[in-house]
Design a protein around this motif. Structure first.
Motif, PDB file in Angstrom:
ATOM      1  N   VAL A  29      -4.613  -3.408   3.037  1.00  0.00           N
ATOM      2  CA  VAL A  29      -4.752  -2.605   4.252  1.00  0.00           C
ATOM      3  C   VAL A  29      -5.898  -1.608   4.079  1.00  0.00           C
ATOM      4  CG1 VAL A  29      -3.650  -0.851   5.696  1.00  0.00           C
ATOM      5  CG2 VAL A  29      -2.343  -2.831   4.956  1.00  0.00           C
ATOM      6  N   PRO A  30      -6.880  -1.615   4.962  1.00  0.00           N
ATOM      7  CA  PRO A  30      -8.006  -0.669   4.847  1.00  0.00           C
ATOM      8  C   PRO A  30      -7.580   0.720   5.317  1.00  0.00           C
ATOM      9  CG  PRO A  30      -8.287  -2.034   6.798  1.00  0.00           C
ATOM     10  CD  PRO A  30      -7.035  -2.532   6.106  1.00  0.00           C
ATOM     11  N   VAL A  31      -6.993   1.492   4.424  1.00  0.00           N
ATOM     12  CA  VAL A  31      -6.373   2.762   4.825  1.00  0.00           C
ATOM     13  C   VAL A  31      -7.370   3.718   5.478  1.00  0.00           C
ATOM     14  CG1 VAL A  31      -4.504   2.620   3.151  1.00  0.00           C
ATOM     15  CG2 VAL A  31      -6.663   3.648   2.470  1.00  0.00           C
ATOM     16  N   ALA A  32      -8.600   3.728   4.997  1.00  0.00           N
ATOM     17  CA  ALA A  32      -9.592   4.655   5.564  1.00  0.00           C
ATOM     18  C   ALA A  32      -9.886   4.326   7.023  1.00  0.00           C
ATOM     19  CB  ALA A  32     -10.868   4.612   4.743  1.00  0.00           C
ATOM     20  N   ALA A  33      -9.769   3.035   7.367  1.00  0.00           N
ATOM     21  CA  ALA A  33     -10.036   2.636   8.750  1.00  0.00           C
ATOM     22  C   ALA A  33      -8.833   2.876   9.649  1.00  0.00           C
ATOM     23  CB  ALA A  33     -10.428   1.156   8.790  1.00  0.00           C
ATOM     24  N   ALA A  69      -6.652   6.211  -0.285  1.00  0.00           N
ATOM     25  CA  ALA A  69      -6.834   5.236  -1.356  1.00  0.00           C
ATOM     26  C   ALA A  69      -7.154   5.889  -2.698  1.00  0.00           C
ATOM     27  CB  ALA A  69      -7.933   4.251  -0.975  1.00  0.00           C
ATOM     28  N   GLY A  70      -7.708   7.092  -2.696  1.00  0.00           N
ATOM     29  CA  GLY A  70      -8.075   7.751  -3.943  1.00  0.00           C
ATOM     30  C   GLY A  70      -6.904   8.256  -4.758  1.00  0.00           C
ATOM     31  N   SER A  71      -5.701   8.192  -4.203  1.00  0.00           N
ATOM     32  CA  SER A  71      -4.522   8.713  -4.897  1.00  0.00           C
ATOM     33  C   SER A  71      -3.987   7.769  -5.961  1.00  0.00           C
ATOM     34  CB  SER A  71      -3.408   8.988  -3.883  1.00  0.00           C
ATOM     35  OG  SER A  71      -2.970   7.779  -3.283  1.00  0.00           O
TER      36      SER A  71
END
Length: 199
Positions: free
Chosen positions: A141-145, A101-103
């Motif tokens: 979408v919770p990408v980290a999860a 998500a940081g991108s």
């Protein structure tokens, strides 16, 4: 090399992108512009972000879909326009999972949302709303999860990647707006977009 030798490939691409429906022709142009720029994305990442560019190779998975848009458009205009949006949203989601998500890669959902609202008219507005909802769902979408990024970059690298993605998405959004502005006399607001016709 003679100038004519350079013109032939561009003429062939122009014929491939051509379509009698203005919205379909715009979608074809956008698809081929995206496909032609994808090979340069890893180079931009290596130049502006980090020498670790291999996660960006995932963008190539969607290249055949973008290239196939004009081919699908000749079979069915609605199919071709839908393929462009599936390719764009799917590629953005894939890159979001790969980079994290940081991108800031989710900014590419904005030109996808813009295309969704502009490529479908009249009775096809339900498709515009559907693809718009899909853009929001991809962002949610919770990408980290779901999974960890394929590579963890430094904080300053993520900031540079976010700038790169913003500039790329802004350029694409500007191109879409310019193409629709040029075609506006042929695109009355209540136009019923033809479907199922061959070019």
């Amino acid at each position: 090399m003679p100038v004519e030798a350079w013109r032939r490939p561009f003429a062939a691409v122009g014929r491939y992108a051509a379509h009698r429906e203005p919205r379909a022709a715009i979608a074809n142009t956008v698809a081929l512009v995206v496909a032609s720029n994808q090979p340069f994305y890893p180079l931009y990442v290596g130049w502006l972000v980090s020498p670790v560019i291999w996660p960006s190779f995932l963008t190539f998975l969607s290249t055949p879909l973008f290239v196939a848009v004009p081919f699908a458009m000749r079979r069915d205009s609605r199919l071709g326009r839908s393929l462009l949006l599936f390719a764009g949203i799917g590629n953005t989601l894939l890159c979001r999972l790969a980079f994290g998500a940081g991108s800031g890669v989710e900014v590419f959902l904005l030109p996808c949302l813009m295309l969704a609202m502009l490529l479908f008219a009249g009775r096809e507005r339900v498709l515009a709303l559907g693809f718009g909802a899909l853009c929001f769902a991809a962002y949610a979408v919770p990408v980290a999860a779901v999974m960890a990024p394929l590579h963890f970059y430094r904080i300053e690298d993520y900031a540079a990647l976010e700038r790169l993605n913003f500039l790329s998405a802004a350029s694409l959004t500007g191109l879409i707006g310019w193409l629709f502005a040029r075609a506006s006399p042929d695109l009355p607001p209540q136009e019923e977009t033809e479907t199922g016709r061959r070019a």
